[in-house]
Write a protein that holds these residues in place. Structure first.
Motif, PDB file in Angstrom:
ATOM      1  N   THR A 120       0.823  -1.209   0.000  1.00 32.27           N
ATOM      2  CA  THR A 120       0.000   0.000   0.000  1.00 32.27           C
ATOM      3  C   THR A 120       0.859   1.261   0.000  1.00 32.27           C
ATOM      4  N   SER A 149       2.276   1.690  -3.469  1.00 32.24           N
ATOM      5  CA  SER A 149       1.219   2.123  -4.388  1.00 32.24           C
ATOM      6  C   SER A 149       0.900   3.600  -4.213  1.00 32.24           C
ATOM      7  N   ILE A 150       0.879   4.057  -2.981  1.00 31.25           N
ATOM      8  CA  ILE A 150       0.611   5.473  -2.722  1.00 31.25           C
ATOM      9  C   ILE A 150       1.713   6.349  -3.307  1.00 31.25           C
ATOM     10  N   TYR A 151       2.964   5.956  -3.133  1.00 31.42           N
ATOM     11  CA  TYR A 151       4.069   6.739  -3.690  1.00 31.42           C
ATOM     12  C   TYR A 151       4.044   6.747  -5.210  1.00 31.42           C
ATOM     13  N   ILE A 152       3.697   5.634  -5.821  1.00 32.81           N
ATOM     14  CA  ILE A 152       3.596   5.579  -7.283  1.00 32.81           C
ATOM     15  C   ILE A 152       2.501   6.517  -7.770  1.00 32.81           C
ATOM     16  N   MET A 153       1.367   6.530  -7.096  1.00 31.03           N
ATOM     17  CA  MET A 153       0.273   7.426  -7.491  1.00 31.03           C
ATOM     18  C   MET A 153       0.674   8.889  -7.324  1.00 31.03           C
ATOM     19  N   ILE A 154       1.394   9.210  -6.254  1.00 26.54           N
ATOM     20  CA  ILE A 154       1.851  10.586  -6.050  1.00 26.54           C
ATOM     21  C   ILE A 154       2.791  11.013  -7.179  1.00 26.54           C
ATOM     22  N   PHE A 193       2.867   9.797 -10.313  1.00 22.92           N
ATOM     23  CA  PHE A 193       2.081   9.961 -11.540  1.00 22.92           C
ATOM     24  C   PHE A 193       1.268  11.252 -11.519  1.00 22.92           C
ATOM     25  N   VAL A 194       0.680  11.578 -10.389  1.00 27.28           N
ATOM     26  CA  VAL A 194      -0.122  12.802 -10.288  1.00 27.28           C
ATOM     27  C   VAL A 194       0.763  14.028 -10.431  1.00 27.28           C
ATOM     28  N   SER A 195       1.937  14.028  -9.827  1.00 28.39           N
ATOM     29  CA  SER A 195       2.820  15.189  -9.934  1.00 28.39           C
ATOM     30  C   SER A 195       3.326  15.379 -11.360  1.00 28.39           C
TER      31      SER A 195
END
Length: 54
Positions: free
Chosen positions: A19, A22-27, A29-31
């Motif tokens: 988890t 996954s959170i770091y990967i999403m951050i 991609f969003v940035s």
């Protein structure tokens, strides 16, 4: 690596922090998306040459 440490998949999954990764990967991609979006909006509003100067 699991063969070298004699760790089983069940033990590995128990300590694997999926988890957080996954959170770091999403951050990330969003940035990246936001940086491209902001720069494209800047280019759309200004002349391309003026936007590149800024």
């Amino acid at each position: 690596m699991l063969k070298l440490t004699s760790m089983t998949w069940r033990e590995f999954i128990a300590v694997f922090q999926g988890t957080a990764i996954s959170i770091y990967i999403m951050i990330i991609f969003v940035s990246i998306f936001l940086s491209y979006w902001i720069s494209s909006e800047s280019i759309k509003q200004n002349n391309i040459i003026e936007a590149m100067k800024d």
